[in-house]
Design a protein around this motif. Sequence first.
Motif, PDB file in Angstrom:
ATOM      1  N   GLN A 149     -15.751   3.944   5.142  1.00  0.00           N
ATOM      2  CA  GLN A 149     -15.439   4.092   3.722  1.00  0.00           C
ATOM      3  C   GLN A 149     -16.051   2.941   2.916  1.00  0.00           C
ATOM      4  OE1 GLN A 149     -14.449   6.459   1.780  1.00  0.00           O
ATOM      5  NE2 GLN A 149     -12.238   6.642   1.797  1.00  0.00           N
ATOM      6  N   SER A 150     -16.718   2.009   3.596  1.00  0.00           N
ATOM      7  CA  SER A 150     -17.346   0.803   3.045  1.00  0.00           C
ATOM      8  C   SER A 150     -16.345  -0.308   2.771  1.00  0.00           C
ATOM      9  CB  SER A 150     -18.199   1.084   1.800  1.00  0.00           C
ATOM     10  OG  SER A 150     -17.424   1.327   0.631  1.00  0.00           O
ATOM     11  N   PHE A 151     -15.108  -0.209   3.303  1.00  0.00           N
ATOM     12  CA  PHE A 151     -14.202  -1.355   3.253  1.00  0.00           C
ATOM     13  C   PHE A 151     -14.774  -2.461   4.145  1.00  0.00           C
ATOM     14  CE2 PHE A 151     -11.140   1.578   1.520  1.00  0.00           C
ATOM     15  CZ  PHE A 151     -10.309   0.777   0.748  1.00  0.00           C
ATOM     16  N   PRO A 152     -14.498  -3.715   3.820  1.00  0.00           N
ATOM     17  CA  PRO A 152     -14.980  -4.808   4.669  1.00  0.00           C
ATOM     18  C   PRO A 152     -14.351  -4.737   6.052  1.00  0.00           C
ATOM     19  CG  PRO A 152     -14.200  -5.618   2.532  1.00  0.00           C
ATOM     20  CD  PRO A 152     -13.758  -4.200   2.644  1.00  0.00           C
ATOM     21  N   PRO A 153     -15.041  -5.234   7.065  1.00  0.00           N
ATOM     22  CA  PRO A 153     -14.430  -5.336   8.395  1.00  0.00           C
ATOM     23  C   PRO A 153     -13.148  -6.165   8.319  1.00  0.00           C
ATOM     24  CG  PRO A 153     -16.786  -5.821   8.494  1.00  0.00           C
ATOM     25  CD  PRO A 153     -16.424  -5.761   7.041  1.00  0.00           C
ATOM     26  N   ASP A 154     -12.202  -5.853   9.175  1.00  0.00           N
ATOM     27  CA  ASP A 154     -10.933  -6.577   9.283  1.00  0.00           C
ATOM     28  C   ASP A 154     -10.035  -6.405   8.063  1.00  0.00           C
ATOM     29  OD1 ASP A 154     -12.012  -7.418  11.657  1.00  0.00           O
ATOM     30  OD2 ASP A 154     -12.358  -9.481  11.018  1.00  0.00           O
ATOM     31  N   TYR A 155     -10.261  -5.356   7.290  1.00  0.00           N
ATOM     32  CA  TYR A 155      -9.335  -5.096   6.188  1.00  0.00           C
ATOM     33  C   TYR A 155      -7.961  -4.818   6.788  1.00  0.00           C
ATOM     34  CZ  TYR A 155      -7.955  -3.677   1.487  1.00  0.00           C
ATOM     35  OH  TYR A 155      -7.352  -3.610   0.251  1.00  0.00           O
ATOM     36  N   PRO A 156      -6.891  -5.407   6.259  1.00  0.00           N
ATOM     37  CA  PRO A 156      -5.595  -5.389   6.958  1.00  0.00           C
ATOM     38  C   PRO A 156      -4.769  -4.121   6.715  1.00  0.00           C
ATOM     39  CG  PRO A 156      -5.419  -6.722   4.986  1.00  0.00           C
ATOM     40  CD  PRO A 156      -6.862  -6.294   5.077  1.00  0.00           C
ATOM     41  N   TRP A 157      -5.189  -3.012   7.267  1.00  0.00           N
ATOM     42  CA  TRP A 157      -4.438  -1.765   7.136  1.00  0.00           C
ATOM     43  C   TRP A 157      -3.031  -1.963   7.685  1.00  0.00           C
ATOM     44  CZ3 TRP A 157      -6.927   1.305   4.010  1.00  0.00           C
ATOM     45  CH2 TRP A 157      -8.332   1.208   3.950  1.00  0.00           C
ATOM     46  N   SER A 158      -2.036  -1.551   6.898  1.00  0.00           N
ATOM     47  CA  SER A 158      -0.646  -1.825   7.253  1.00  0.00           C
ATOM     48  C   SER A 158       0.221  -0.600   6.999  1.00  0.00           C
ATOM     49  CB  SER A 158      -0.111  -3.010   6.428  1.00  0.00           C
ATOM     50  OG  SER A 158      -0.933  -4.147   6.577  1.00  0.00           O
ATOM     51  N   GLY A 159       1.459  -0.677   7.471  1.00  0.00           N
ATOM     52  CA  GLY A 159       2.389   0.415   7.244  1.00  0.00           C
ATOM     53  C   GLY A 159       2.054   1.639   8.074  1.00  0.00           C
ATOM     54  N   THR A 160       2.559   2.784   7.645  1.00  0.00           N
ATOM     55  CA  THR A 160       2.345   4.041   8.347  1.00  0.00           C
ATOM     56  C   THR A 160       1.251   4.857   7.665  1.00  0.00           C
ATOM     57  OG1 THR A 160       4.054   5.138   7.032  1.00  0.00           O
ATOM     58  CG2 THR A 160       4.753   4.079   9.084  1.00  0.00           C
ATOM     59  N   ALA A 161       0.917   5.995   8.273  1.00  0.00           N
ATOM     60  CA  ALA A 161      -0.080   6.918   7.712  1.00  0.00           C
ATOM     61  C   ALA A 161      -1.356   6.182   7.302  1.00  0.00           C
ATOM     62  CB  ALA A 161       0.500   7.686   6.525  1.00  0.00           C
ATOM     63  N   GLN A 162      -1.836   5.298   8.166  1.00  0.00           N
ATOM     64  CA  GLN A 162      -3.005   4.496   7.815  1.00  0.00           C
ATOM     65  C   GLN A 162      -4.260   5.350   7.658  1.00  0.00           C
ATOM     66  OE1 GLN A 162      -3.425   1.086  10.419  1.00  0.00           O
ATOM     67  NE2 GLN A 162      -1.283   0.496  10.165  1.00  0.00           N
ATOM     68  N   ALA A 163      -4.404   6.392   8.477  1.00  0.00           N
ATOM     69  CA  ALA A 163      -5.568   7.271   8.329  1.00  0.00           C
ATOM     70  C   ALA A 163      -5.570   7.930   6.964  1.00  0.00           C
ATOM     71  CB  ALA A 163      -5.576   8.325   9.440  1.00  0.00           C
ATOM     72  N   GLN A 164      -4.389   8.312   6.486  1.00  0.00           N
ATOM     73  CA  GLN A 164      -4.294   8.918   5.160  1.00  0.00           C
ATOM     74  C   GLN A 164      -4.646   7.911   4.079  1.00  0.00           C
ATOM     75  OE1 GLN A 164      -3.434  12.331   5.114  1.00  0.00           O
ATOM     76  NE2 GLN A 164      -4.408  12.138   3.117  1.00  0.00           N
ATOM     77  N   GLN A 165      -4.225   6.671   4.253  1.00  0.00           N
ATOM     78  CA  GLN A 165      -4.599   5.623   3.298  1.00  0.00           C
ATOM     79  C   GLN A 165      -6.112   5.483   3.211  1.00  0.00           C
ATOM     80  OE1 GLN A 165      -2.578   1.770   3.492  1.00  0.00           O
ATOM     81  NE2 GLN A 165      -1.100   2.659   4.928  1.00  0.00           N
ATOM     82  N   VAL A 166      -6.741   5.430   4.378  1.00  0.00           N
ATOM     83  CA  VAL A 166      -8.202   5.281   4.417  1.00  0.00           C
ATOM     84  C   VAL A 166      -8.867   6.456   3.712  1.00  0.00           C
ATOM     85  CG1 VAL A 166     -10.235   5.168   5.907  1.00  0.00           C
ATOM     86  CG2 VAL A 166      -8.160   3.925   6.546  1.00  0.00           C
ATOM     87  N   GLY A 167      -8.433   7.678   4.048  1.00  0.00           N
ATOM     88  CA  GLY A 167      -9.061   8.857   3.486  1.00  0.00           C
ATOM     89  C   GLY A 167      -8.861   9.008   1.999  1.00  0.00           C
ATOM     90  N   ASN A 168      -7.726   8.541   1.478  1.00  0.00           N
ATOM     91  CA  ASN A 168      -7.435   8.686   0.051  1.00  0.00           C
ATOM     92  C   ASN A 168      -8.129   7.640  -0.813  1.00  0.00           C
ATOM     93  OD1 ASN A 168      -5.766  10.854   0.555  1.00  0.00           O
ATOM     94  ND2 ASN A 168      -3.858   9.696   0.384  1.00  0.00           N
ATOM     95  N   ALA A 169      -8.645   6.594  -0.205  1.00  0.00           N
ATOM     96  CA  ALA A 169      -9.171   5.463  -0.967  1.00  0.00           C
ATOM     97  C   ALA A 169     -10.512   5.764  -1.631  1.00  0.00           C
ATOM     98  CB  ALA A 169      -9.325   4.250  -0.049  1.00  0.00           C
ATOM     99  N   VAL A 170     -10.766   5.062  -2.720  1.00  0.00           N
ATOM    100  CA  VAL A 170     -12.102   5.043  -3.319  1.00  0.00           C
ATOM    101  C   VAL A 170     -12.980   4.171  -2.436  1.00  0.00           C
ATOM    102  CG1 VAL A 170     -13.467   4.360  -5.335  1.00  0.00           C
ATOM    103  CG2 VAL A 170     -11.136   5.233  -5.642  1.00  0.00           C
ATOM    104  N   PRO A 171     -14.148   4.644  -1.989  1.00  0.00           N
ATOM    105  CA  PRO A 171     -15.036   3.757  -1.221  1.00  0.00           C
ATOM    106  C   PRO A 171     -15.382   2.521  -2.054  1.00  0.00           C
ATOM    107  CG  PRO A 171     -15.774   6.039  -1.057  1.00  0.00           C
ATOM    108  CD  PRO A 171     -14.706   6.011  -2.106  1.00  0.00           C
ATOM    109  N   PRO A 172     -15.041   1.321  -1.600  1.00  0.00           N
ATOM    110  CA  PRO A 172     -15.232   0.129  -2.434  1.00  0.00           C
ATOM    111  C   PRO A 172     -16.664  -0.081  -2.924  1.00  0.00           C
ATOM    112  CG  PRO A 172     -13.807  -0.386  -0.586  1.00  0.00           C
ATOM    113  CD  PRO A 172     -14.330   0.996  -0.340  1.00  0.00           C
ATOM    114  N   LEU A 173     -17.663   0.195  -2.074  1.00  0.00           N
ATOM    115  CA  LEU A 173     -19.046  -0.004  -2.511  1.00  0.00           C
ATOM    116  C   LEU A 173     -19.382   0.951  -3.648  1.00  0.00           C
ATOM    117  CD1 LEU A 173     -21.706  -1.477  -2.174  1.00  0.00           C
ATOM    118  CD2 LEU A 173     -22.322   0.129  -0.360  1.00  0.00           C
ATOM    119  N   PHE A 174     -18.927   2.184  -3.549  1.00  0.00           N
ATOM    120  CA  PHE A 174     -19.114   3.153  -4.633  1.00  0.00           C
ATOM    121  C   PHE A 174     -18.369   2.674  -5.882  1.00  0.00           C
ATOM    122  CE2 PHE A 174     -17.785   7.335  -6.591  1.00  0.00           C
ATOM    123  CZ  PHE A 174     -19.044   7.681  -7.058  1.00  0.00           C
ATOM    124  N   GLY A 175     -17.142   2.184  -5.706  1.00  0.00           N
ATOM    125  CA  GLY A 175     -16.378   1.674  -6.838  1.00  0.00           C
ATOM    126  C   GLY A 175     -17.068   0.498  -7.516  1.00  0.00           C
TER     127      GLY A 175
END
Length: 452
Positions: free
Chosen positions: A355-381
Amino acid sequence: MTSSAPHHSVLDKPFVLDLFAGPGGLDVAGHVLDIPSLGIEWDKSACLTRYAAGLDTLHADVSSVRRDAFESLPPEINVLAGGPPCQTYSVAGGGAGRKALEEVKGYIERLMAGDSDEEIDKELKKLSDPRTALVLEPLRYAIQATRSPNRGNRPYDVIVLEQVPAVEALWHHYALVLENTGLPDGTKYEVVVDVLDTETYGVPQTRSRAVLIARREGLGEPALPAPTHRAYEAKEWSRGNDRSAAQIHQPTLDGESAPEPRKRREEDGELEHWTSMAEALAGPVGAHPGRKVPFLVRSNYGSSGHPGRRGVRTDQQPAATVTGRISRFVVFEHLDDNIVYEGSRFSMNEAGMLQSFPPDYPWSGTAQAQQVGNAVPPLFGAHLLSAALGLPAPAPHALRTPWQPATEEQRAKLRSQGCGAADDCTARCPRPQDQAPPRSVSLPRKKKTSPR
């Protein structure tokens, strides 16, 4: 129209309010551009990710903040941004939003005419899926800014919105009223709208988004970000185009044939080649050990409604659209030319990097795959914000450096500000039961009748 890398910002001190902020795609983009931001997000787990990443956050419902706490927002905010929830508009969802497009356009007209918020809220409750109405919130925030004593009734200078392609028609209607009708106080904007492909901005993933960029009259004509990379077209791509036959001679899966050879197009000009999954994942960086290549990925999900973008891809292609199902993508690794075996599926760190998030971004909590999929790709943003503000395009490798998470002390302080307590949610946070999407209504099946 696309931007041509202007040399100075249209604003002296941009400050972004990120509605529906998710785990931080636009905020990470702002971080790369040295632009402060405040995100409003109602999902607890996404907020935990944001706190761990060191991002200023309000754990709150966007609509509630507008109604009850708008005056508490920093008055220096001058950029409104966001990507309203897409489930009711996405081709993967139930389609309630797509069916209500004309109805939602009517609410846009009424808001701009200054109709009562209370009356409109009563009617919006009648929509079959209340999430459909959230696409109106950016406009309602823009109007509320002109009625805010804390801001001196000052409108936002810049507006940046993105959503699934099905919302393009609504963004065009936003543009129509922002340019011609203006907000109820008379403020007008110049606006551009289009559907952009994220791989043309260096994101290692094919994902199409409907984008709106608006500038208040007097701040110059807005422009879309100029692409930096070639568009990916499945029919024009060949596995043998990027490696020698000996390196890339691979079996297909489930009888699928390889795409047709890719031909360089004149209109590609000096654009860089798209960023492949291998470029994003093969090398070790931070805690990411690097992923063995070559590999194949089989997605069980299409890409932005384009059937030609689904199915099997090699590591030399960009990923299919990263969604909440990214954890189900099957990765095949190669023993030789005739045998494949299933390797480890993408980790959340890898999914974020696609998704173009930096390596080691601290994904936390539950449903992490859903968080990733719902996000705006940072490089695109970052490209969107740069174009909206008149800044040069971000460097292609701007987000390849491992992310430095917040310290425990910083995280506790951010959560105290966003939730009201250092290690817990409080009564002011949205209740988990209120975050559940409405249950779909199953229509009774028609009984089959035998022909007489």
